[in-house]
Scaffold this motif. Structure first.
Motif, PDB file in Angstrom:
ATOM      1  N   LYS A 178      12.419 -15.640 -14.022  1.00 42.20           N
ATOM      2  CA  LYS A 178      12.355 -14.169 -12.918  1.00 42.20           C
ATOM      3  C   LYS A 178      11.336 -13.425 -12.732  1.00 42.20           C
ATOM      4  CE  LYS A 178      13.895 -11.755  -9.764  1.00 42.20           C
ATOM      5  NZ  LYS A 178      14.612 -10.408  -9.955  1.00 42.20           N
ATOM      6  N   LEU A 179      10.983 -12.829 -14.512  1.00 46.90           N
ATOM      7  CA  LEU A 179       9.670 -12.675 -14.405  1.00 46.90           C
ATOM      8  C   LEU A 179       7.923 -13.546 -14.017  1.00 46.90           C
ATOM      9  CD1 LEU A 179       7.884 -10.112 -15.971  1.00 46.90           C
ATOM     10  CD2 LEU A 179       7.501 -11.840 -17.787  1.00 46.90           C
ATOM     11  N   THR A 180       8.547 -14.735 -14.355  1.00 44.27           N
ATOM     12  CA  THR A 180       6.937 -15.427 -13.367  1.00 44.27           C
ATOM     13  C   THR A 180       7.098 -15.136 -12.393  1.00 44.27           C
ATOM     14  OG1 THR A 180       7.925 -17.795 -13.667  1.00 44.27           O
ATOM     15  CG2 THR A 180       7.099 -17.325 -15.575  1.00 44.27           C
ATOM     16  N   VAL A 181       8.322 -14.897 -11.258  1.00 45.83           N
ATOM     17  CA  VAL A 181       8.085 -15.120 -10.040  1.00 45.83           C
ATOM     18  C   VAL A 181       7.793 -13.609  -9.259  1.00 45.83           C
ATOM     19  CG1 VAL A 181      10.091 -14.424  -8.064  1.00 45.83           C
ATOM     20  CG2 VAL A 181      10.094 -16.447 -10.092  1.00 45.83           C
ATOM     21  N   ASN A 182       8.415 -12.640  -9.935  1.00 46.08           N
ATOM     22  CA  ASN A 182       7.185 -11.056 -10.581  1.00 46.08           C
ATOM     23  C   ASN A 182       5.827 -11.224 -10.153  1.00 46.08           C
ATOM     24  OD1 ASN A 182      11.108 -10.204 -11.335  1.00 46.08           O
ATOM     25  ND2 ASN A 182      10.045 -10.177  -8.931  1.00 46.08           N
ATOM     26  N   LEU A 183       5.606 -12.164 -11.496  1.00 44.50           N
ATOM     27  CA  LEU A 183       4.369 -12.028 -11.884  1.00 44.50           C
ATOM     28  C   LEU A 183       3.551 -12.133 -10.714  1.00 44.50           C
ATOM     29  CD1 LEU A 183       4.285 -13.240 -15.330  1.00 44.50           C
ATOM     30  CD2 LEU A 183       3.268 -11.071 -14.833  1.00 44.50           C
ATOM     31  N   LEU A 184       4.102 -13.143 -10.070  1.00 45.36           N
ATOM     32  CA  LEU A 184       3.369 -13.689  -9.136  1.00 45.36           C
ATOM     33  C   LEU A 184       3.124 -13.102  -7.704  1.00 45.36           C
ATOM     34  CD1 LEU A 184       2.313 -15.982 -11.116  1.00 45.36           C
ATOM     35  CD2 LEU A 184       2.996 -17.833  -9.513  1.00 45.36           C
ATOM     36  N   ILE A 185       4.266 -12.741  -7.742  1.00 46.11           N
ATOM     37  CA  ILE A 185       4.469 -12.447  -5.430  1.00 46.11           C
ATOM     38  C   ILE A 185       4.185 -10.991  -6.048  1.00 46.11           C
ATOM     39  CG2 ILE A 185       6.025 -12.295  -4.003  1.00 46.11           C
ATOM     40  CD1 ILE A 185       8.049 -14.204  -5.003  1.00 46.11           C
ATOM     41  N   ASN A 186       4.813  -9.934  -7.064  1.00 46.67           N
ATOM     42  CA  ASN A 186       5.436  -8.753  -6.558  1.00 46.67           C
ATOM     43  C   ASN A 186       3.622  -7.659  -6.632  1.00 46.67           C
ATOM     44  OD1 ASN A 186       7.516  -9.643  -6.851  1.00 46.67           O
ATOM     45  ND2 ASN A 186       8.342  -7.540  -7.942  1.00 46.67           N
ATOM     46  N   PRO A 187       2.997  -7.763  -7.472  1.00 43.62           N
ATOM     47  CA  PRO A 187       1.427  -7.120  -7.713  1.00 43.62           C
ATOM     48  C   PRO A 187       0.298  -8.000  -6.545  1.00 43.62           C
ATOM     49  CG  PRO A 187       1.909  -8.408  -9.743  1.00 43.62           C
ATOM     50  CD  PRO A 187       2.598  -8.979  -8.969  1.00 43.62           C
ATOM     51  N   LEU A 188       0.553  -9.505  -5.901  1.00 44.67           N
ATOM     52  CA  LEU A 188      -0.398  -9.444  -5.090  1.00 44.67           C
ATOM     53  C   LEU A 188       0.146  -8.746  -3.528  1.00 44.67           C
ATOM     54  CD1 LEU A 188      -1.458 -13.457  -5.403  1.00 44.67           C
ATOM     55  CD2 LEU A 188      -2.526 -12.102  -5.368  1.00 44.67           C
ATOM     56  N   THR A 189       1.404  -8.808  -3.770  1.00 48.13           N
ATOM     57  CA  THR A 189       1.937  -8.350  -2.406  1.00 48.13           C
ATOM     58  C   THR A 189       1.723  -6.790  -2.217  1.00 48.13           C
ATOM     59  OG1 THR A 189       4.218  -8.126  -3.321  1.00 48.13           O
ATOM     60  CG2 THR A 189       3.780 -10.196  -1.501  1.00 48.13           C
ATOM     61  N   ALA A 190       1.564  -6.166  -3.170  1.00 48.76           N
ATOM     62  CA  ALA A 190       1.546  -4.316  -3.625  1.00 48.76           C
ATOM     63  C   ALA A 190      -0.143  -4.714  -2.949  1.00 48.76           C
ATOM     64  CB  ALA A 190       1.990  -3.645  -5.016  1.00 48.76           C
TER      65      ALA A 190
END
Ligand code: NDP
Ligand code: KPL
Length: 291
Positions: A178-190
């Motif tokens: 789950k962390l790896t999903v959040n690592l790739l999606i969250n900061p870039l989209t934010a």
């Protein structure tokens, strides 16, 4: 006996409604100093009409006969929220940490080593329309498993099963994934203020590949055999399945709230330093989003 839900935000309210709907007694545990009261809450479920329930709110430093505690604060609030509760909660009561990111789970287990810690993750979507109204926006998978060695022989607490959690003996692997999903999606989209689906555009592919490569190297050094291709595929399939979503980090930034950056990118960078691995892609995102 009652299930305590620490963190009465979007996900906390959703799970409190679902526990009450399963005829379980539930109490929302609020910050110390909060007045105890019954509050009318509304749930907009995925299907069917809205549901109204009166839910009990009690300050977390007030002793209660709890059989289980679900922790649904943001990662950065988890340890502070736990301290008043654990000052009176009997050591036999299981506590389940369900926030995104990594770091506070290990910190809690080290700070209170005698406790029966569980951890888990959900991929549901829940949106708080106001402090007492929540919309369930997406059905996700739910997994939980033992964090403490002392819990490994224990059966999963029944309310977790009633909420649809699957038992996962390797919960740290699920949390890493789950962390790896959040690592790739969250900061870039934010950073770019875009929906999750925007990351499927080819302009993002090189950056996503770099982030996946760096995360895989840190994962392998810290005991998670996860390949760059698996990390990239996982993130792209979540971005596709949640294409119209705005990630939680983007929503926090837009609302002027603190983000979970430290428990997501910050955690990876901390592990990278420990193993002497460079992570320039994640480092750059961290700097762009910090503060
Ligand atoms: N919402 C979603 O769709 C999903 C969320 N998650 C993860 O679940 C976690 C919770 O998310 P979400 O529900 O959206 O978060 P919210 O911000 O909506 O809710 C967090 C809650 O924690 C409470 N809180 C903070 N500090 C304390 C404290 N010291 N004592 C008691 N309560 C406290 C806040 O209370 P107060 O109102 O008093 O500030 C708030 O109600 C996060 O890690 C998130 O990433 C995972 C999957 C989906
Ligand atoms: C899976 C994803 C990326 C969905 O938006 C999420 O967990 C988040 O926004 O924090």
């Amino acid at each position: 006996m009652t299930v305590g839900v620490l963190g009465a935000g979007a996900l906390g309210q959703l799970l409190a409604h679902q526990l009450a709907a399963a005829d379980l007694s539930v109490t929302l545990l609020r910050r110390p100093g909060t007045t105890d009261r019954q509050i009318s809450h509304t749930l907009h479920p995925l299907n069917g009409p809205e549901q109204r329930r009166s839910l009990t709110h009690v300050a977390s430093d007030t002793p209660l006969p709890l059989s289980l505690v679900l922790v649904l604060t943001k990662a950065q609030d988890c340890l502070n929220a736990l301290a008043p509760l654990l000052s009176w909660l009997p050591e036999s009561v299981p506590v389940v940490l369900l926030h995104n990111g990594l770091g506070p789970q290990q910190a809690a287990a080290e700070r209170w080593p005698e406790r029966p810690w569980w951890a888990g993750s959900l991929s549901d979507g829940a949106l708080a329309l106001n402090p007492h109204t929540v919309r369930h926006t997406g059905q996700g998978t739910r997994r939980a498993g033992p964090l403490s060695v002392s819990v490994q022989a224990m059966a999963m607490p029944a309310p977790l099963a009633q909420l649809g959690f699957e038992y996962d003996a390797e919960v740290m692997t699920a949390l890493w994934q789950k962390l790896t999903v959040n690592l790739l999606i969250n900061p870039l989209t934010a950073r770019d203020r875009v929906t999750n689906g925007t990351l499927l555009h080819r302009d993002y592919l090189a950056t996503l590949r770099q982030l996946a490569d760096e995360a895989a190297a840190v994962g392998q050094a810290s005991g998670h055999a996860d390949s760059p291709a698996a990390i990239l595929d996982r993130a792209l399939s979540v971005a596709s399945a949640t294409a119209n979503n705005r990630s939680s980090m983007l929503q926090d930034i837009e609302a002027g709230r603190p983000t979970e950056l430290d428990a997501i990118t910050g955690y990876l960078l901390q592990q990278a330093r420990r193993y002497g691995l460079p992570c320039p892609g994640h480092q750059a995102l961290y700097q762009q989003l910090q503060g």
